[in-house]
Design an enzyme around this catalytic site. Structure first.
Site, PDB file in Angstrom:
ATOM      1  N   ASP A  46       0.838  -1.200   0.000  1.00  0.00           N
ATOM      2  CA  ASP A  46       0.000   0.000   0.000  1.00  0.00           C
ATOM      3  C   ASP A  46       0.874   1.252   0.000  1.00  0.00           C
ATOM      4  OD1 ASP A  46      -2.859   1.133   0.507  1.00  0.00           O
ATOM      5  OD2 ASP A  46      -1.576   2.169   1.967  1.00  0.00           O
ATOM      6  N   TYR A  51       3.101  10.187   0.595  1.00  0.00           N
ATOM      7  CA  TYR A  51       4.059   9.593   1.528  1.00  0.00           C
ATOM      8  C   TYR A  51       5.496   9.967   1.173  1.00  0.00           C
ATOM      9  CZ  TYR A  51       0.152   6.510   2.869  1.00  0.00           C
ATOM     10  OH  TYR A  51      -1.060   5.997   3.283  1.00  0.00           O
ATOM     11  N   LYS A  76      -2.447   6.147  -4.125  1.00  0.00           N
ATOM     12  CA  LYS A  76      -3.533   7.105  -3.913  1.00  0.00           C
ATOM     13  C   LYS A  76      -3.155   8.466  -4.495  1.00  0.00           C
ATOM     14  CE  LYS A  76      -3.829   4.875   0.593  1.00  0.00           C
ATOM     15  NZ  LYS A  76      -2.408   4.430   0.614  1.00  0.00           N
ATOM     16  N   HIS A 109      -7.356   9.700  -2.133  1.00  0.00           N
ATOM     17  CA  HIS A 109      -6.846   9.627  -0.761  1.00  0.00           C
ATOM     18  C   HIS A 109      -7.803  10.215   0.272  1.00  0.00           C
ATOM     19  CE1 HIS A 109      -2.713   9.237   1.376  1.00  0.00           C
ATOM     20  NE2 HIS A 109      -3.689   8.974   2.216  1.00  0.00           N
TER      21      HIS A 109
END
Length: 232
Positions: A46, A51, A76, A109
């Site tokens: 994931d 990030y 996402k 997201h």
């Protein structure tokens, strides 16, 4: 470690257990973690653009000996890519960082939009953009026709938003990824999603940013009674 699959509403098989990569930003450690996880049997990885670690993940994925078709890679799009014309480019950017030709699952997201120039994780009112979520979702639906994604879904969407979306969807979200753990079980949202054929993926299963279920005395007692760790 054998991991069972669940079948999404479009027939795509998704491994039930996945490796999260949020806050995994120490250079070199993440790549080693991914390789070790895959060696142990993980196939569900994931990721997310925000990030900031997808390039390292991509390098690790490119060095695996496991066939690509055996992996289930999720990413996402961030809120600053909600404008429909930005969605295809957001996917291409993700694929480039991950060194992949396609994603198994692409998620929105969060349900609210930010202006294209805003990439903060702590937006103010001035950062927000007026983009109807269905405009973004229709652009997501169109991605399925490109072959660059196998399934599409959402993340952090509540029941009220989903109730408004679903009647307008050509493709119902395959997944809703939300925070799920013993302190935040969200039974009504989970049941609603399941009734609508939307699989629920739980992130932070060991607790959110400020709590850890592994420190809970009751969970420790249950773990001890079954000769397990609190995480198990």
């Amino acid at each position: 470690m054998p991991v069972k699959n669940i079948k999404l509403n479009n027939g795509v098989a998704m491994p039930e257990i996945g490796l999260g990569t949020w806050k995994a930003d120490e250079e070199g450690i993440l790549a080693k973690t991914i390789k070790k996880a895959v060696d142990l049997g993980y196939r569900h990885i994931d990721c997310a653009k925000i990030y900031g670690n997808q390039k390292e993940i991509g390098k690790a994925l490119s060095e695996l000996t496991v066939p690509r078709k055996e992996l289930f890679v999720v990413s996402k799009i961030w809120q600053n890519k909600h404008r429909p014309e930005l969605v295809p480019g957001a996917l291409d950017d993700i694929l480039g960082e991950l060194q992949l030709e396609y994603l198994d699952l692409l998620l929105i997201h969060w349900p609210y939009a930010q202006k294209p120039e805003s990439d903060t994780m702590s937006p103010t009112v001035d950062d927000l953009d007026n983009v109807p979520i269905m405009d973004t979702w229709r652009a997501m639906e169109a991605l399925l026709d490109t072959g660059k994604v196998r399934a599409i879904g959402v993340s952090n969407f509540n029941q009220a938003i989903l109730e408004k979306m679903i009647p307008q969807c050509r493709v119902v979200p395959a997944v809703n990824q939300v925070e799920i753990h013993p302190y935040n079980q969200a039974p009504e949202l989970v049941k609603f999603c399941q009734d609508k054929g939307i699989a629920v993926t739980g992130y932070c299963p060991l607790g959110g940013t400020k709590i850890s279920v592994m420190d809970d005395d009751f969970i420790k007692r249950v773990a001890n009674a079954h000769a397990c760790t609190p995480a198990q």
